[in-house]
Design an enzyme around this catalytic site. Structure first.
Site, PDB file in Angstrom:
ATOM      1  N   HIS A 144       0.827  -1.210   0.000  1.00  0.00           N
ATOM      2  CA  HIS A 144       0.000   0.000   0.000  1.00  0.00           C
ATOM      3  C   HIS A 144       0.859   1.257   0.000  1.00  0.00           C
ATOM      4  O   HIS A 144       1.631   1.482   0.935  1.00  0.00           O
ATOM      5  CB  HIS A 144      -0.873  -0.034   1.267  1.00  0.00           C
ATOM      6  CG  HIS A 144      -1.843   1.093   1.394  1.00  0.00           C
ATOM      7  ND1 HIS A 144      -1.914   1.880   2.520  1.00  0.00           N
ATOM      8  CD2 HIS A 144      -2.784   1.561   0.546  1.00  0.00           C
ATOM      9  CE1 HIS A 144      -2.877   2.774   2.370  1.00  0.00           C
ATOM     10  NE2 HIS A 144      -3.419   2.603   1.188  1.00  0.00           N
TER      11      HIS A 144
ATOM     12  N   GLU B 211       0.436  -0.799  -4.722  1.00  0.00           N
ATOM     13  CA  GLU B 211      -0.651   0.180  -4.867  1.00  0.00           C
ATOM     14  C   GLU B 211      -0.045   1.555  -4.677  1.00  0.00           C
ATOM     15  O   GLU B 211       0.867   1.726  -3.852  1.00  0.00           O
ATOM     16  CB  GLU B 211      -1.716  -0.070  -3.792  1.00  0.00           C
ATOM     17  CG  GLU B 211      -2.987   0.764  -3.923  1.00  0.00           C
ATOM     18  CD  GLU B 211      -3.017   2.070  -3.150  1.00  0.00           C
ATOM     19  OE1 GLU B 211      -4.027   2.775  -3.219  1.00  0.00           O
ATOM     20  OE2 GLU B 211      -2.004   2.419  -2.479  1.00  0.00           O
TER      21      GLU B 211
ATOM     22  N   ASP C 232      -1.078   6.105  -5.195  1.00  0.00           N
ATOM     23  CA  ASP C 232      -2.092   7.136  -5.445  1.00  0.00           C
ATOM     24  C   ASP C 232      -1.557   8.141  -6.456  1.00  0.00           C
ATOM     25  O   ASP C 232      -0.404   8.571  -6.358  1.00  0.00           O
ATOM     26  CB  ASP C 232      -2.411   7.865  -4.136  1.00  0.00           C
ATOM     27  CG  ASP C 232      -2.815   6.906  -3.040  1.00  0.00           C
ATOM     28  OD1 ASP C 232      -3.811   6.196  -3.217  1.00  0.00           O
ATOM     29  OD2 ASP C 232      -2.101   6.851  -2.012  1.00  0.00           O
TER      30      ASP C 232
ATOM     31  N   HIS D 274      -0.977  11.153  -2.084  1.00  0.00           N
ATOM     32  CA  HIS D 274      -2.290  10.744  -1.574  1.00  0.00           C
ATOM     33  C   HIS D 274      -3.223  11.918  -1.328  1.00  0.00           C
ATOM     34  O   HIS D 274      -4.403  11.878  -1.677  1.00  0.00           O
ATOM     35  CB  HIS D 274      -2.107   9.948  -0.280  1.00  0.00           C
ATOM     36  CG  HIS D 274      -3.391   9.496   0.348  1.00  0.00           C
ATOM     37  ND1 HIS D 274      -4.146  10.303   1.176  1.00  0.00           N
ATOM     38  CD2 HIS D 274      -4.068   8.338   0.255  1.00  0.00           C
ATOM     39  CE1 HIS D 274      -5.219   9.645   1.569  1.00  0.00           C
ATOM     40  NE2 HIS D 274      -5.204   8.444   1.028  1.00  0.00           N
TER      41      HIS D 274
ATOM     42  N   GLU E 280      -4.249   4.073  -8.121  1.00  0.00           N
ATOM     43  CA  GLU E 280      -5.481   4.687  -7.617  1.00  0.00           C
ATOM     44  C   GLU E 280      -5.543   6.149  -8.043  1.00  0.00           C
ATOM     45  O   GLU E 280      -4.684   6.954  -7.667  1.00  0.00           O
ATOM     46  CB  GLU E 280      -5.568   4.581  -6.084  1.00  0.00           C
ATOM     47  CG  GLU E 280      -6.880   5.175  -5.608  1.00  0.00           C
ATOM     48  CD  GLU E 280      -7.012   5.285  -4.096  1.00  0.00           C
ATOM     49  OE1 GLU E 280      -6.246   4.640  -3.358  1.00  0.00           O
ATOM     50  OE2 GLU E 280      -7.902   6.051  -3.679  1.00  0.00           O
TER      51      GLU E 280
HETATM   52  O1  G3P Z   1      -6.466   1.494  -2.831  1.00  0.00           O
HETATM   53  C1  G3P Z   1      -6.683   1.125  -1.517  1.00  0.00           C
HETATM   54  C2  G3P Z   1      -6.477   2.279  -0.570  1.00  0.00           C
HETATM   55  O2  G3P Z   1      -5.286   2.917  -0.912  1.00  0.00           O
HETATM   56  C3  G3P Z   1      -7.593   3.263  -0.610  1.00  0.00           C
HETATM   57  O3  G3P Z   1      -7.497   4.237   0.372  1.00  0.00           O
HETATM   58  O4  G3P Z   1      -6.990   6.465   1.203  1.00  0.00           O
HETATM   59  O5  G3P Z   1      -5.283   4.671   1.355  1.00  0.00           O
HETATM   60  O6  G3P Z   1      -5.848   5.687  -0.828  1.00  0.00           O
HETATM   61  P1  G3P Z   1      -6.346   5.314   0.527  1.00  0.00           P
HETATM   62 MG    MG Z   2      -4.659   4.483  -2.203  1.00  0.00          MG
END
Ligand code: G3P
Ligand code: MG
Length: 263
Positions: A23, A50, A52, A65, A125
């Site tokens: 993440h 993953e 952002d 993020h 994302e």
């Molecule tokens: O993609 C999963 C997760 O990253 C979604 O929430 O706020 O951590 O981007 P966030």
């Molecule tokens: Mg995310």
């Protein structure tokens, strides 16, 4: 236990993401959404990250993020107030540890080059932060399209249904995932309407019904953000396709989870 779903996967369901997904990169080992976090993930044996993607004011897509610089950099104010030329003067590592001082906010292209070179797959994302998603969608597609084979390595996700719809309109075959903290009762219809083959949801909201419904519909189901392998053992069930975690090494070091991930 068999891992075969009851229904063939939706054509745009998925790329071959690993089941243990780092993440924001390996974000306990290095500052989130930086190339250092990607390198830490690779060093930990991770095969899927993953991250952002947000836009700067000049339209440059970057890994970040929040809508503002404040939490994860030494800059202040909204991303929309800066452009690519400002990135060299903003430190995205020292807030996390002095060991990472000098780390920069990566542009999306740099991140794709690193993950492509390392043979990783990814969950990208999109974070439009409430703005018109079209410029973000176009920037994401341009960065992927500039790198042959890259789009096939990536599942694009968003909490923003408008962003997913805009991307689907331009990229009919791109693998997409809808993000929900808690899926609404009609989540399957919402995914179906946009040809989305994966549901990514908060692990605390996951029920056996979600797993059964996803499995029956051929939908990939992954959960975020899970950092306690022992606490999640009951979820290691048919129908669960991935865990998105800040601490991938914990899962890879756990024999049960490693076996679940096919390691
Ligand atoms: O993609 C999963 C997760 O990253 C979604 O929430 O706020 O951590 O981007 P966030
Ligand atoms: Mg995310």
């Amino acid at each position: 236990m068999t891992d075969a779903p009851d229904t063939p996967r939706h054509p745009a369901a998925d790329v071959a993401l690993d089941r243990i997904i780092a993440h924001r990169g390996a974000s306990r080992a290095a500052p989130e959404n930086t190339l250092a976090a990607f390198r830490a993930a690779i060093a930990a044996g991770v095969r899927t990250v993953e991250f952002d993607v947000s836009l700067l004011g000049d339209g440059t897509p970057v890994l970040h993020h929040d809508a503002a610089l404040d939490r994860c950099t030494d800059g202040r104010g909204p991303l929309s107030a800066i452009g690519a030329a400002d990135l060299a003067g903003i430190d995205a590592g020292a807030w996390f540890s002095p060991n990472f001082a000098g780390e920069r906010i990566p542009q999306l292209g740099e991140a794709l080059d690193l993950l492509g070179g390392a043979g990783l797959t990814a969950n990208l994302e999109m974070k439009p932060h409430g703005a018109d998603p079209e410029p973000l969608v176009q920037a994401v597609l341009a960065a992927m399209d500039a790198r042959p084979g890259m789009a096939e390595r990536i599942v694009v996700s968003s909490f923003d249904a408008g962003a997913l719809a805009a991307l689907r309109a331009r990229a009919p075959a791109q693998a997409l995932a809808m993000l929900y903290k808690e899926p609404p009762a009609d989540w399957r219809e919402r995914l179906s309407a946009l040809g989305i083959g994966a549901l990514h949801m908060r692990h605390t909201a996951l029920t056996p019904e979600h797993l059964a419904e996803a499995r029956a519909a051929g939908i990939a189901l992954r959960v975020f953000t899970v950092n306690d392998p022992a606490g999640l053992v009951p979820l290691r069930l048919p129908g669960l396709d991935g865990v998105i975690t800040d601490v991938p090494r914990r899962f890879l070091d756990d024999p049960g989870w490693a076996a679940w991930a096919g390691r």
